[in-house]
Design a protein around this motif. Structure first.
Motif, PDB file in Angstrom:
ATOM      1  N   HIS A 227     -60.079   6.524  45.003  1.00  0.00           N
ATOM      2  CA  HIS A 227     -59.355   6.533  43.538  1.00  0.00           C
ATOM      3  C   HIS A 227     -58.365   5.890  43.888  1.00  0.00           C
ATOM      4  CE1 HIS A 227     -58.901   4.791  39.491  1.00  0.00           C
ATOM      5  NE2 HIS A 227     -57.382   6.833  39.205  1.00  0.00           N
ATOM      6  N   THR A 228     -57.440   4.889  43.172  1.00  0.00           N
ATOM      7  CA  THR A 228     -56.405   4.214  43.360  1.00  0.00           C
ATOM      8  C   THR A 228     -55.116   3.736  41.991  1.00  0.00           C
ATOM      9  OG1 THR A 228     -54.023   4.307  45.289  1.00  0.00           O
ATOM     10  CG2 THR A 228     -55.542   3.087  45.247  1.00  0.00           C
ATOM     11  N   HIS A 229     -54.421   3.862  42.743  1.00  0.00           N
ATOM     12  CA  HIS A 229     -53.236   2.305  41.539  1.00  0.00           C
ATOM     13  C   HIS A 229     -53.519   1.211  42.304  1.00  0.00           C
ATOM     14  CE1 HIS A 229     -51.413   6.818  40.007  1.00  0.00           C
ATOM     15  NE2 HIS A 229     -51.268   6.337  38.409  1.00  0.00           N
ATOM     16  N   LEU A 230     -54.050   0.324  41.404  1.00  0.00           N
ATOM     17  CA  LEU A 230     -53.544  -1.015  41.829  1.00  0.00           C
ATOM     18  C   LEU A 230     -53.307  -2.260  41.457  1.00  0.00           C
ATOM     19  CD1 LEU A 230     -54.239  -1.826  44.698  1.00  0.00           C
ATOM     20  CD2 LEU A 230     -55.867  -3.125  43.497  1.00  0.00           C
ATOM     21  N   ALA A 231     -52.143  -3.171  41.914  1.00  0.00           N
ATOM     22  CA  ALA A 231     -51.552  -4.253  41.049  1.00  0.00           C
ATOM     23  C   ALA A 231     -50.876  -3.777  39.848  1.00  0.00           C
ATOM     24  CB  ALA A 231     -52.921  -4.894  41.392  1.00  0.00           C
ATOM     25  N   GLU A 232     -50.413  -2.470  39.233  1.00  0.00           N
ATOM     26  CA  GLU A 232     -49.799  -1.778  38.411  1.00  0.00           C
ATOM     27  C   GLU A 232     -49.002  -2.618  37.540  1.00  0.00           C
ATOM     28  OE1 GLU A 232     -49.110   2.625  36.057  1.00  0.00           O
ATOM     29  OE2 GLU A 232     -49.319   2.024  38.229  1.00  0.00           O
ATOM     30  N   ASP A 233     -47.453  -3.184  39.332  1.00  0.00           N
ATOM     31  CA  ASP A 233     -46.257  -3.095  38.299  1.00  0.00           C
ATOM     32  C   ASP A 233     -46.128  -3.863  39.387  1.00  0.00           C
ATOM     33  OD1 ASP A 233     -42.865  -3.346  38.542  1.00  0.00           O
ATOM     34  OD2 ASP A 233     -43.873  -1.880  37.092  1.00  0.00           O
ATOM     35  N   HIS A 234     -45.054  -5.572  38.677  1.00  0.00           N
ATOM     36  CA  HIS A 234     -44.520  -6.106  39.505  1.00  0.00           C
ATOM     37  C   HIS A 234     -43.974  -6.017  40.964  1.00  0.00           C
ATOM     38  CE1 HIS A 234     -45.607  -9.742  37.220  1.00  0.00           C
ATOM     39  NE2 HIS A 234     -45.457  -9.021  35.825  1.00  0.00           N
ATOM     40  N   ASP A 235     -43.297  -5.058  40.518  1.00  0.00           N
ATOM     41  CA  ASP A 235     -42.627  -4.203  41.898  1.00  0.00           C
ATOM     42  C   ASP A 235     -43.498  -3.647  42.881  1.00  0.00           C
ATOM     43  OD1 ASP A 235     -39.447  -4.372  40.654  1.00  0.00           O
ATOM     44  OD2 ASP A 235     -39.793  -1.960  40.104  1.00  0.00           O
ATOM     45  N   GLU A 236     -44.516  -3.493  42.524  1.00  0.00           N
ATOM     46  CA  GLU A 236     -45.147  -3.166  43.622  1.00  0.00           C
ATOM     47  C   GLU A 236     -46.053  -4.773  44.418  1.00  0.00           C
ATOM     48  OE1 GLU A 236     -50.127  -1.814  43.872  1.00  0.00           O
ATOM     49  OE2 GLU A 236     -48.633  -1.262  42.225  1.00  0.00           O
ATOM     50  N   ASP A 237     -46.075  -5.323  43.818  1.00  0.00           N
ATOM     51  CA  ASP A 237     -46.348  -6.801  44.618  1.00  0.00           C
ATOM     52  C   ASP A 237     -45.018  -7.025  45.170  1.00  0.00           C
ATOM     53  OD1 ASP A 237     -48.396  -7.643  43.202  1.00  0.00           O
ATOM     54  OD2 ASP A 237     -47.408  -8.950  41.424  1.00  0.00           O
ATOM     55  N   ALA A 262     -65.213   2.730  44.939  1.00  0.00           N
ATOM     56  CA  ALA A 262     -63.743   2.289  45.281  1.00  0.00           C
ATOM     57  C   ALA A 262     -63.336   1.976  43.075  1.00  0.00           C
ATOM     58  CB  ALA A 262     -62.991   1.528  45.547  1.00  0.00           C
ATOM     59  N   TRP A 263     -63.069   2.689  42.229  1.00  0.00           N
ATOM     60  CA  TRP A 263     -62.090   1.994  40.885  1.00  0.00           C
ATOM     61  C   TRP A 263     -60.944   2.647  41.179  1.00  0.00           C
ATOM     62  CZ3 TRP A 263     -63.392   7.358  41.773  1.00  0.00           C
ATOM     63  CH2 TRP A 263     -62.876   8.697  41.003  1.00  0.00           C
ATOM     64  N   VAL A 264     -60.138   1.434  40.577  1.00  0.00           N
ATOM     65  CA  VAL A 264     -58.801   1.503  40.314  1.00  0.00           C
ATOM     66  C   VAL A 264     -57.818   1.165  39.133  1.00  0.00           C
ATOM     67  CG1 VAL A 264     -59.006   0.132  42.966  1.00  0.00           C
ATOM     68  CG2 VAL A 264     -58.933  -0.936  40.368  1.00  0.00           C
ATOM     69  N   ALA A 265     -56.621   1.999  39.282  1.00  0.00           N
ATOM     70  CA  ALA A 265     -56.052   2.229  38.127  1.00  0.00           C
ATOM     71  C   ALA A 265     -54.838   1.277  37.456  1.00  0.00           C
ATOM     72  CB  ALA A 265     -55.609   3.087  37.931  1.00  0.00           C
ATOM     73  N   HIS A 266     -55.395   0.795  36.267  1.00  0.00           N
ATOM     74  CA  HIS A 266     -54.095  -0.256  36.046  1.00  0.00           C
ATOM     75  C   HIS A 266     -55.069  -1.930  36.304  1.00  0.00           C
ATOM     76  CE1 HIS A 266     -52.168   2.405  34.212  1.00  0.00           C
ATOM     77  NE2 HIS A 266     -51.948   3.196  35.696  1.00  0.00           N
ATOM     78  N   ALA A 281     -67.672  -6.849  45.305  1.00  0.00           N
ATOM     79  CA  ALA A 281     -67.623  -5.893  46.161  1.00  0.00           C
ATOM     80  C   ALA A 281     -68.174  -4.002  45.669  1.00  0.00           C
ATOM     81  CB  ALA A 281     -66.300  -5.778  46.898  1.00  0.00           C
ATOM     82  N   GLY A 282     -68.167  -4.603  44.540  1.00  0.00           N
ATOM     83  CA  GLY A 282     -68.882  -3.247  43.198  1.00  0.00           C
ATOM     84  C   GLY A 282     -67.066  -2.941  42.924  1.00  0.00           C
ATOM     85  N   VAL A 283     -66.081  -3.210  42.944  1.00  0.00           N
ATOM     86  CA  VAL A 283     -65.012  -1.815  42.966  1.00  0.00           C
ATOM     87  C   VAL A 283     -64.573  -2.061  41.217  1.00  0.00           C
ATOM     88  CG1 VAL A 283     -62.616  -2.222  42.767  1.00  0.00           C
ATOM     89  CG2 VAL A 283     -63.788  -2.542  45.054  1.00  0.00           C
ATOM     90  N   CYS A 284     -65.101  -0.837  40.253  1.00  0.00           N
ATOM     91  CA  CYS A 284     -64.450  -1.097  38.901  1.00  0.00           C
ATOM     92  C   CYS A 284     -62.395  -0.277  38.945  1.00  0.00           C
ATOM     93  CB  CYS A 284     -65.513   0.356  38.857  1.00  0.00           C
ATOM     94  SG  CYS A 284     -66.989   0.226  38.933  1.00  0.00           S
ATOM     95  N   ALA A 285     -62.576  -1.373  37.770  1.00  0.00           N
ATOM     96  CA  ALA A 285     -61.051  -0.493  37.102  1.00  0.00           C
ATOM     97  C   ALA A 285     -60.674  -0.440  35.894  1.00  0.00           C
ATOM     98  CB  ALA A 285     -61.194  -2.025  36.629  1.00  0.00           C
TER      99      ALA A 285
END
Length: 450
Positions: A227-237, A262-266, A281-285
């Motif tokens: 698990h991790t945070h992903l693609a949550e904010d434009h600053d991350e891009d 894997a499952w990702v937050a946001h 790929a089977g990743v959940c959000a």
């Protein structure tokens, strides 16, 4: 046959596509033994009369930061962006101790139970002291709450171009060694488990590439979720482009996370092609509607992700961004946000309930046993309570009324066959003492007098 517990006189939402308007749920040996129509009930050692109320599977919280309830509604950061909010709170979280984490986890789990949640993960990625996750697991066991602890981590402090102070980050070796220790000490892969462990580096901008890739390797070795945070904010891009030369999703793929573990937050800002690749790929959000709206950074389009083939769950997110832990409120907000974005035909209460149950179970890799009330499922369920005034006139569809009317709270919450909330009150003898201890820790961390 005598069953252990019978929930009778209910409108039972068993699973998507299976509802029993005048029904019951029988529990034996901590499992759903059977469900049926009124007049066919088995004999039971104990009966809970639902009084015609809605009964659903327990809701599942797929993303949370429980320790943050120690800094709820913290005035200096209430109107900041995500990165401003984080940099303002990290110095306070550096004051976490084993005792304060136990108290915050205990309080969070009780609050979740009152909001109809019977299983939760927690993303614990701040580690100023050792064995903080051990304290969380102890709180879950003391309450009898079904819990997926995630070994979060950060390696990059402000000195390394990250956001947190050095006091809350750890070395790569310390993180990996403690990950193995926690998995070997606490992870229970058996059916009906009450405690499991997953690996959860905080985000691509807070850990090294080695931590991401080694976490994926350990997950394969021990058969764990990631698990991790992903693609949550434009600053991350911007950060990802400058540091890695790619988008956040492309980085996730590069470090070996684009798979069914894997499952990702946001997941708010992916491209259409990236959604398709991760769904395949089977990743959940996980959508966290209340937190996303509070910080104002956008929110995932849950129904669109589902239409692309991605499993989607709901999460309360941080108790210092959402400032509450009610999965009922998250489900309601998810429905409202979906309809606001895509029109009234786009999302129903049943869609939101499915995301909050089956969707959350898929995120946690627990989809065979929780998130439904089919015979053989874990005995995790909720009898929902609403006032007569709130429900006046709502006679045609109890599931729609559950989210359209309200507020709703758990009248009875059952986890693993045990009643943990009764008459909308937690069955937790130590709660008063823990709340007093929690207040002491919270005031200390916020620099307030006792």
């Amino acid at each position: 046959m005598l069953v252990d517990l019978l929930v009778s006189n209910a409108y039972v939402y068993v699973d998507r596509g299976w509802e029993i308007p005048a029904g019951w749920v029988a529990i034996k040996d901590r499992r759903v033994h059977s469900v049926g129509k009124a007049g066919e009930e088995p004999s039971a050692a104990r009966t809970v009369d639902a009084g015609g109320k809605l009964v659903t599977p327990g809701l599942i919280n797929a993303h949370h930061h429980m320790y943050q309830n120690l800094t709820r509604a913290y005035a200096p950061v209430t109107n900041g962006s995500l990165f401003q909010w984080l940099t303002g709170l990290y110095p306070l979280w550096a004051g976490l101790t084993e005792d304060s984490v136990y108290a915050s986890t205990y309080v969070a789990m009780v609050e979740l139970l009152l909001g109809g949640c019977t299983t939760s993960m927690d993303h614990m990625y701040v580690h100023p002291k050792p064995r903080l996750i051990d304290a969380q697991i102890r709180a879950g066991r003391d309450l009898g709450f079904r819990f997926l602890a995630t070994r979060g981590s950060m390696t990059r402090s402000v000195e390394d171009g990250g956001l947190p102070p050095a006091s809350v980050v750890q070395s790569e070796d310390a993180i990996l060694e403690d990950s193995v220790r926690l998995v070997e000490a606490y992870h229970d892969a058996a059916a009906g488990a009450m405690t499991r462990v997953a690996l959860a580096p905080c985000s691509l901008f807070s850990v090294t590439e080695r931590i991401m890739s080694e976490s994926a390797r350990l997950a394969e070795q021990y058969d764990l979720r990631l698990h991790t945070h992903l693609a949550e904010d434009h600053d991350e891009d911007v950060y990802s482009a400058e540091v890695y030369g790619c988008t956040p999703t492309e980085y996730l793929e590069r470090v070996g996370w684009a798979g069914k573990r894997a499952w990702v937050a946001h997941y708010i800002y992916p491209s259409e092609a990236e959604i398709g690749r991760l769904a395949h790929a089977g990743v959940c959000a996980v959508q966290c509607p209340c937190s996303n709206m509070m910080i104002g950074g956008g929110s995932a389009d849950a129904m669109h992700l589902r239409a692309r083939g991605m499993q989607v769950g709901l999460g309360c997110d941080g108790s210092a961004s959402t400032d509450h832990a009610s999965m009922w409120l998250e489900a309601r907000m998810a429905m409202l946000l979906g309809r606001y974005r895509n029109g009234p035909q786009s999302m129903s209460a049943r869609d939101a309930l499915d995301i909050a149950t089956r969707g959350g179970a898929a995120c946690l890799g627990w989809d065979d046993e929780i998130g439904h009330l089919r015979p053989g499922a874990c005995a995790d369920l909720v009898v929902w309570s609403m006032t007569d005034v709130a429900l006046a006139g709502a006679h045609s569809d109890p599931v729609e009324a559950w989210l359209r009317c309200g507020p709703a709270v758990a009248g009875t919450t059952i986890v693993n066959g045990a009643v943990l909330v009764e008459d909308s009150r937690p069955v937790a003898a130590a709660l008063g003492d823990v709340l007093r201890e929690h207040a002491v820790h919270a005031r200390r961390m916020q620099g307030l007098s006792a």
